[in-house]
Design a protein around this motif. Structure first.
Motif, PDB file in Angstrom:
ATOM      1  N   MET A   1     -10.333  16.754   2.266  1.00 11.70           N
ATOM      2  CA  MET A   1     -11.251  15.806   2.891  1.00 11.70           C
ATOM      3  C   MET A   1     -11.204  14.649   1.734  1.00 11.70           C
ATOM      4  SD  MET A   1     -14.992  16.097   4.260  1.00 11.70           S
ATOM      5  CE  MET A   1     -14.477  16.663   5.823  1.00 11.70           C
ATOM      6  N   ILE A   2     -11.401  13.301   2.358  1.00 16.59           N
ATOM      7  CA  ILE A   2     -11.462  12.186   1.521  1.00 16.59           C
ATOM      8  C   ILE A   2     -13.112  11.928   1.562  1.00 16.59           C
ATOM      9  CG2 ILE A   2     -11.087   9.628   1.190  1.00 16.59           C
ATOM     10  CD1 ILE A   2      -8.371  10.143   2.129  1.00 16.59           C
ATOM     11  N   ALA A   3     -13.637  12.005   0.332  1.00 17.43           N
ATOM     12  CA  ALA A   3     -15.222  11.539   0.324  1.00 17.43           C
ATOM     13  C   ALA A   3     -15.384  10.136   0.353  1.00 17.43           C
ATOM     14  CB  ALA A   3     -15.865  12.452  -0.769  1.00 17.43           C
ATOM     15  N   VAL A   4     -16.250   9.634   0.853  1.00 14.53           N
ATOM     16  CA  VAL A   4     -16.655   8.152   0.825  1.00 14.53           C
ATOM     17  C   VAL A   4     -17.876   8.040   0.213  1.00 14.53           C
ATOM     18  CG1 VAL A   4     -17.156   6.030   2.147  1.00 14.53           C
ATOM     19  CG2 VAL A   4     -15.597   7.542   2.844  1.00 14.53           C
ATOM     20  N   ASP A   5     -17.787   7.736  -1.267  1.00  8.47           N
ATOM     21  CA  ASP A   5     -18.948   7.477  -2.242  1.00  8.47           C
ATOM     22  C   ASP A   5     -19.070   6.008  -2.299  1.00  8.47           C
ATOM     23  OD1 ASP A   5     -20.454   7.162  -4.529  1.00  8.47           O
ATOM     24  OD2 ASP A   5     -19.643   9.052  -5.338  1.00  8.47           O
ATOM     25  N   SER A   6     -20.309   5.625  -2.093  1.00 11.50           N
ATOM     26  CA  SER A   6     -20.743   4.214  -1.890  1.00 11.50           C
ATOM     27  C   SER A   6     -20.551   3.680  -3.526  1.00 11.50           C
ATOM     28  CB  SER A   6     -22.265   4.039  -1.533  1.00 11.50           C
ATOM     29  OG  SER A   6     -23.320   4.770  -2.450  1.00 11.50           O
ATOM     30  N   MET A   7     -20.607   4.468  -4.524  1.00 14.45           N
ATOM     31  CA  MET A   7     -20.546   3.996  -5.917  1.00 14.45           C
ATOM     32  C   MET A   7     -19.081   3.616  -6.430  1.00 14.45           C
ATOM     33  SD  MET A   7     -23.637   3.631  -6.981  1.00 14.45           S
ATOM     34  CE  MET A   7     -23.337   3.630  -8.728  1.00 14.45           C
ATOM     35  N   LEU A   8     -18.347   4.514  -5.660  1.00 16.17           N
ATOM     36  CA  LEU A   8     -16.720   4.403  -6.019  1.00 16.17           C
ATOM     37  C   LEU A   8     -15.872   4.403  -4.612  1.00 16.17           C
ATOM     38  CD1 LEU A   8     -14.649   4.151  -8.062  1.00 16.17           C
ATOM     39  CD2 LEU A   8     -14.602   6.650  -8.131  1.00 16.17           C
ATOM     40  N   LYS A   9     -15.743   3.122  -4.213  1.00 19.85           N
ATOM     41  CA  LYS A   9     -15.352   2.993  -2.743  1.00 19.85           C
ATOM     42  C   LYS A   9     -13.423   3.394  -2.764  1.00 19.85           C
ATOM     43  CE  LYS A   9     -17.961  -0.754  -1.069  1.00 19.85           C
ATOM     44  NZ  LYS A   9     -18.018  -2.186  -0.483  1.00 19.85           N
ATOM     45  N   PRO A  10     -13.167   4.393  -1.903  1.00 17.74           N
ATOM     46  CA  PRO A  10     -11.978   4.796  -1.821  1.00 17.74           C
ATOM     47  C   PRO A  10     -11.070   3.589  -0.934  1.00 17.74           C
ATOM     48  CG  PRO A  10     -13.191   5.734  -0.024  1.00 17.74           C
ATOM     49  CD  PRO A  10     -14.218   5.138  -0.787  1.00 17.74           C
ATOM     50  N   ARG A  11      -9.798   3.415  -1.524  1.00 15.67           N
ATOM     51  CA  ARG A  11      -8.885   2.336  -1.098  1.00 15.67           C
ATOM     52  C   ARG A  11      -8.154   2.801  -0.026  1.00 15.67           C
ATOM     53  NH1 ARG A  11      -6.461  -1.288  -5.837  1.00 15.67           N
ATOM     54  NH2 ARG A  11      -8.421  -1.636  -5.769  1.00 15.67           N
ATOM     55  N   ALA A  12      -8.295   1.863   1.151  1.00  8.19           N
ATOM     56  CA  ALA A  12      -7.454   2.101   2.401  1.00  8.19           C
ATOM     57  C   ALA A  12      -6.503   0.931   2.498  1.00  8.19           C
ATOM     58  CB  ALA A  12      -8.076   2.340   3.794  1.00  8.19           C
ATOM     59  N   LEU A  13      -5.360   1.377   2.863  1.00 12.90           N
ATOM     60  CA  LEU A  13      -4.144   0.253   3.227  1.00 12.90           C
ATOM     61  C   LEU A  13      -3.937   0.138   4.578  1.00 12.90           C
ATOM     62  CD1 LEU A  13      -2.086  -1.868   2.335  1.00 12.90           C
ATOM     63  CD2 LEU A  13      -0.456  -0.017   1.935  1.00 12.90           C
ATOM     64  N   ILE A  14      -3.930  -0.869   5.517  1.00 16.01           N
ATOM     65  CA  ILE A  14      -3.597  -0.893   6.865  1.00 16.01           C
ATOM     66  C   ILE A  14      -2.516  -1.783   6.921  1.00 16.01           C
ATOM     67  CG2 ILE A  14      -4.384  -1.288   9.129  1.00 16.01           C
ATOM     68  CD1 ILE A  14      -7.382  -1.318   8.120  1.00 16.01           C
ATOM     69  N   THR A  15      -1.523  -1.238   7.367  1.00 17.88           N
ATOM     70  CA  THR A  15      -0.468  -2.100   7.988  1.00 17.88           C
ATOM     71  C   THR A  15      -0.625  -2.837   9.183  1.00 17.88           C
ATOM     72  OG1 THR A  15       1.075  -0.615   9.002  1.00 17.88           O
ATOM     73  CG2 THR A  15       1.057  -0.578   6.799  1.00 17.88           C
ATOM     74  N   GLY A  16      -0.256  -4.047   9.392  1.00 21.99           N
ATOM     75  CA  GLY A  16      -0.641  -4.539  10.858  1.00 21.99           C
ATOM     76  C   GLY A  16      -2.090  -4.790  10.976  1.00 21.99           C
ATOM     77  N   ILE A  17      -2.739  -5.264   9.648  1.00 22.59           N
ATOM     78  CA  ILE A  17      -4.159  -5.369   9.786  1.00 22.59           C
ATOM     79  C   ILE A  17      -4.517  -6.531  10.504  1.00 22.59           C
ATOM     80  CG2 ILE A  17      -4.120  -6.967   7.615  1.00 22.59           C
ATOM     81  CD1 ILE A  17      -6.715  -5.039   6.634  1.00 22.59           C
ATOM     82  N   LYS A  18      -3.641  -7.684  10.594  1.00 20.71           N
ATOM     83  CA  LYS A  18      -4.005  -8.993  11.287  1.00 20.71           C
ATOM     84  C   LYS A  18      -3.917  -8.756  12.932  1.00 20.71           C
ATOM     85  CE  LYS A  18      -4.776 -11.474   7.514  1.00 20.71           C
ATOM     86  NZ  LYS A  18      -5.860 -12.056   7.130  1.00 20.71           N
ATOM     87  N   GLY A  19      -3.433  -7.483  13.198  1.00 20.55           N
ATOM     88  CA  GLY A  19      -3.419  -7.292  14.695  1.00 20.55           C
ATOM     89  C   GLY A  19      -4.593  -6.913  15.424  1.00 20.55           C
ATOM     90  N   PHE A  20      -4.458  -6.739  16.607  1.00 22.85           N
ATOM     91  CA  PHE A  20      -5.518  -6.381  17.502  1.00 22.85           C
ATOM     92  C   PHE A  20      -6.320  -4.937  16.896  1.00 22.85           C
ATOM     93  CE2 PHE A  20      -7.081  -3.593  21.306  1.00 22.85           C
ATOM     94  CZ  PHE A  20      -8.080  -4.340  21.540  1.00 22.85           C
ATOM     95  N   THR A  21      -5.622  -4.121  16.940  1.00 22.82           N
ATOM     96  CA  THR A  21      -6.251  -2.641  16.276  1.00 22.82           C
ATOM     97  C   THR A  21      -6.584  -2.863  14.968  1.00 22.82           C
ATOM     98  OG1 THR A  21      -4.721  -1.689  17.675  1.00 22.82           O
ATOM     99  CG2 THR A  21      -6.163  -0.228  16.351  1.00 22.82           C
TER     100      THR A  21
END
Length: 306
Positions: A1-21
């Motif tokens: 599981m990827i924990a989401v810690d407000s002090m150390l933000k996990p980095r996500a990469l989205i391909t097609g980030i400018k599209g609708f979804t």
């Protein structure tokens, strides 16, 4: 599981980030503590977290992946409009582009902890009636669907090297989806208070979801990362196009003449296609989709005034 810690933000990469979804997913992840980066083919942005590149440009793709070092990747970049005129493009982008991305991720000094690939429920085709589960045999009926199924099979070659999750979203919609798609087309006609609209078969029932629910499911799949799994993302409810038209009439207080255009009617199209979301809920817990009328009301209310 990827924990989401407000002090150390996990980095996500989205391909097609400018599209609708992509735009909705970026907002969803950011609102839950992720550091969101993106790539796509649209130029003209000064955002340091965005890279304009073609997935077929392998050297640059490897460079960007090595620089970004994402903990999670959501691959949305694709040609998604079934009626797209260039059949070869489906395979270049949806299949070869995905392979290049997986190769770059596998070769990166820091491999991601989860890779979510957006496939499509179109892989099931239009010939299997009733509720479709992940065990339903694929039967793609067009180049778009074939390219997505080929992508799924290709991705299995990388599952020993990368933690890959394959999502099969059914129809979904929302504000900002192009009018090439059915529900935005209908919403735009009602918003313009058009007198007529041309549609295909009105007596078919389909499973429609809200884009806001879909991206929430993607975020939660990233966090639990059930590697090696293929999962439907769907509402588990169906509505006919006649019902959609009735909802639009109630919301807008406007009626239109509906003309059935024979060229829009698919041959041998099954009456009802509904997805099972049981497996999705087993993986991510409680999750639901807003009623379709609520989504349509949102779409009509947010369209720009003429």
């Amino acid at each position: 599981m990827i924990a989401v810690d407000s002090m150390l933000k996990p980095r996500a990469l989205i391909t097609g980030i400018k599209g609708f979804t992509g735009r909705y997913l970026a907002a969803e992840l950011q609102s839950h503590g992720w550091d969101v980066w993106g790539m796509g083919t649209q130029p003209g942005t000064a955002d340091a977290r965005y890279s304009c590149l073609d997935l077929l440009d392998e050297p640059r793709l490897h460079t960007v992946i090595a620089d970004v070092k994402p903990e999670a990747v959501v691959h949305l970049a694709a040609i998604a409009f079934v009626g797209h005129g260039d059949a070869d493009a489906f395979y270049r982008v949806n299949l070869l582009g995905t392979r290049n991305l997986l190769a770059a991720l596998a070769a990166a000094p820091k491999k991601p902890r989860c890779v979510l690939l957006a496939s499509s429920a179109n892989v099931y085709g239009n010939s299997t009636e009733g509720v479709l589960t992940e065990a339903t045999s694929p039967n793609p009926a067009n180049d778009y669907a074939v390219s997505k199924l080929a992508m799924e099979y290709m991705a299995r070659l990388w599952m020993e090297k990368l933690p890959i999750v394959i999502a099969r979203p059914f129809n979904y919609t929302g504000v900002g989806q192009p009018e090439d798609f059915l529900l935005p087309k209908i919403a735009a006609h009602f918003h313009r208070r058009a007198h007529t609209i041309q549609l295909g078969n009105l007596d078919i029932w389909r499973d429609f979801s809200d884009v806001r629910a879909v991206v929430q499911a993607y975020r939660r799949l990233l966090q639990v990362c059930p590697a090696g799994v293929t999962v439907n993302v769907c509402s588990g409810r169906t509505h006919s196009l006649r019902e959609v038209l009735d909802m639009m009439e109630r919301i807008s207080n406007h009626t239109m003449d509906v003309h059935v255009n024979p060229s829009f009617v698919r041959t041998n199209e099954v009456r009802s296609l509904c997805g099972s979301s049981e497996k999705l809920r087993e993986l991510i817990g409680d999750w639901d989709v807003p009623p379709l009328e609520e989504t349509l009301r949102w779409m009509l209310g947010e369209l720009p005034h003429a």
